[in-house]
Design an enzyme around this catalytic site. Sequence first.
Site, PDB file in Angstrom:
ATOM      1  N   HIS A 104       0.827  -1.205   0.000  1.00 49.76           N
ATOM      2  CA  HIS A 104       0.000   0.000   0.000  1.00 49.76           C
ATOM      3  C   HIS A 104       0.863   1.257   0.000  1.00 49.76           C
ATOM      4  O   HIS A 104       2.056   1.220   0.285  1.00 49.76           O
ATOM      5  CB  HIS A 104      -0.926   0.025   1.222  1.00 49.76           C
ATOM      6  CG  HIS A 104      -0.189   0.186   2.513  1.00 49.76           C
ATOM      7  ND1 HIS A 104       0.579  -0.821   3.058  1.00 49.76           N
ATOM      8  CD2 HIS A 104      -0.068   1.241   3.351  1.00 49.76           C
ATOM      9  CE1 HIS A 104       1.129  -0.392   4.178  1.00 49.76           C
ATOM     10  NE2 HIS A 104       0.771   0.852   4.380  1.00 49.76           N
ATOM     11  N   ASP A 106       0.534   4.903   1.976  1.00 52.14           N
ATOM     12  CA  ASP A 106      -0.251   5.372   3.117  1.00 52.14           C
ATOM     13  C   ASP A 106      -1.310   6.392   2.711  1.00 52.14           C
ATOM     14  O   ASP A 106      -1.018   7.372   2.010  1.00 52.14           O
ATOM     15  CB  ASP A 106       0.660   5.996   4.186  1.00 52.14           C
ATOM     16  CG  ASP A 106       1.513   4.931   4.865  1.00 52.14           C
ATOM     17  OD1 ASP A 106       1.042   3.787   4.994  1.00 52.14           O
ATOM     18  OD2 ASP A 106       2.653   5.254   5.252  1.00 52.14           O
ATOM     19  N   HIS A 259       4.688   0.145   0.162  1.00 55.52           N
ATOM     20  CA  HIS A 259       5.454  -0.646   1.123  1.00 55.52           C
ATOM     21  C   HIS A 259       4.597  -1.762   1.708  1.00 55.52           C
ATOM     22  O   HIS A 259       3.360  -1.749   1.608  1.00 55.52           O
ATOM     23  CB  HIS A 259       6.055   0.230   2.220  1.00 55.52           C
ATOM     24  CG  HIS A 259       5.048   1.027   2.980  1.00 55.52           C
ATOM     25  ND1 HIS A 259       4.469   2.163   2.475  1.00 55.52           N
ATOM     26  CD2 HIS A 259       4.516   0.854   4.216  1.00 55.52           C
ATOM     27  CE1 HIS A 259       3.621   2.659   3.359  1.00 55.52           C
ATOM     28  NE2 HIS A 259       3.624   1.876   4.425  1.00 55.52           N
ATOM     29  N   ARG A 274       4.732   6.167  13.884  1.00 53.36           N
ATOM     30  CA  ARG A 274       4.653   6.728  12.522  1.00 53.36           C
ATOM     31  C   ARG A 274       3.949   8.080  12.523  1.00 53.36           C
ATOM     32  O   ARG A 274       2.874   8.216  13.114  1.00 53.36           O
ATOM     33  CB  ARG A 274       3.870   5.768  11.622  1.00 53.36           C
ATOM     34  CG  ARG A 274       3.953   6.157  10.143  1.00 53.36           C
ATOM     35  CD  ARG A 274       3.119   5.262   9.272  1.00 53.36           C
ATOM     36  NE  ARG A 274       1.811   5.840   9.022  1.00 53.36           N
ATOM     37  CZ  ARG A 274       0.794   5.187   8.481  1.00 53.36           C
ATOM     38  NH1 ARG A 274       0.919   3.919   8.136  1.00 53.36           N
ATOM     39  NH2 ARG A 274      -0.363   5.778   8.289  1.00 53.36           N
TER      40      ARG A 274
HETATM   41  C1  SIN Z   1       3.148   0.922   7.799  1.00 49.63           C
HETATM   42  O1  SIN Z   1       2.607   0.410   6.826  1.00 49.63           O
HETATM   43  O2  SIN Z   1       3.062   2.112   8.026  1.00 49.63           O
HETATM   44  C2  SIN Z   1       3.951   0.054   8.759  1.00 49.63           C
HETATM   45  C3  SIN Z   1       5.115  -0.591   8.112  1.00 49.63           C
HETATM   46  C4  SIN Z   1       5.828  -1.531   9.049  1.00 49.63           C
HETATM   47  O3  SIN Z   1       5.348  -1.789  10.166  1.00 49.63           O
HETATM   48  O4  SIN Z   1       6.868  -2.061   8.666  1.00 49.63           O
END
Ligand code: SIN
Length: 294
Positions: A104, A106, A259, A274
């Site tokens: 995805h 974000d 990611h 985050r």
């Molecule tokens: C996320 O998608 O923001 C988290 C990524 C992760 O936990 O590695």
Amino acid sequence: MTKFVDLTPTLGTEILDLDLADDLDDATAATLQRLLGLRGLLVFRDQAKLTPERHVEISRRFGGLEVHVQKRYHHQAHPEILIVSNVVENGAPIGLADAGKYWHSDLSYLAEPSLGSLLHAQELPTDGSGDTLFADTRASYDALDAATKRRLVGLSAEHSYVARNNAQAAVNPDRRIDESTAAKVPPVLHPVVRAHPLTKRPALFVNEGFTTRIVDLPDAESRALLDRLFAHSIEPRFLYRHQWRAHDLVFWDNRSTMHLATGCPANERRTLFRTTVRGDRPIAYVPAAAEIAA
Ligand code: SIN
């Protein structure tokens, strides 16, 4: 800030000599912004002194911050921080445990999706698991054949948080949201190929996490094309694997990357903080005639 090392030929740069807890002057912030646009991902190792407050402050240098729709996973003192964690305390998860276990970008489900995200490691698995994979969606667009690029011109796709969340909630009841929360994130449409606002480079902007369909195509055709684009964009040649070390901070560009959190065994603890920087409405990329000539 003078020392960098590139992580793959097209994606990611590690900044070797910057402590984000120290003052960030305007020239350095501007360099980071440019580098992010060019490289898609910045890695800062060993940011041990970075407090949650400073994390928020640094993030604000790049734009306004989003506050995640799921309030229960906010950092108590700093709601701009989303806690990503598999840790359970007193019977309740302290963070979003299954964040990003699908490809995805974000907040692609917002009308103005995120510019970028800054993820700071707090506690990492002791067995070396818990990597995050990043895909360069500019490189994957560039590698498409001319006929596919022609087919993508003018197409728009729907992105939906609720569709994704319902799928997660089916296996994890903690993820259930009420109707008023769902109403805050209605489905949105975005171009399938967007132009990066700084570099003007095209990038694929569909992801398996939140993109439900290409609205200009019949269902079966939309499904087949999306599946093909998803599979293409995560070919190993477009990927960077981030192996987390203590106190790493990774800042990625949601306009040109996707990611995936690879996860860790349930007996390992993994917590990261985050922040998510607000972005602009995506602008469709219009290729030059020569680029898509038969
Ligand atoms: C996320 O998608 O923001 C988290 C990524 C992760 O936990 O590695």
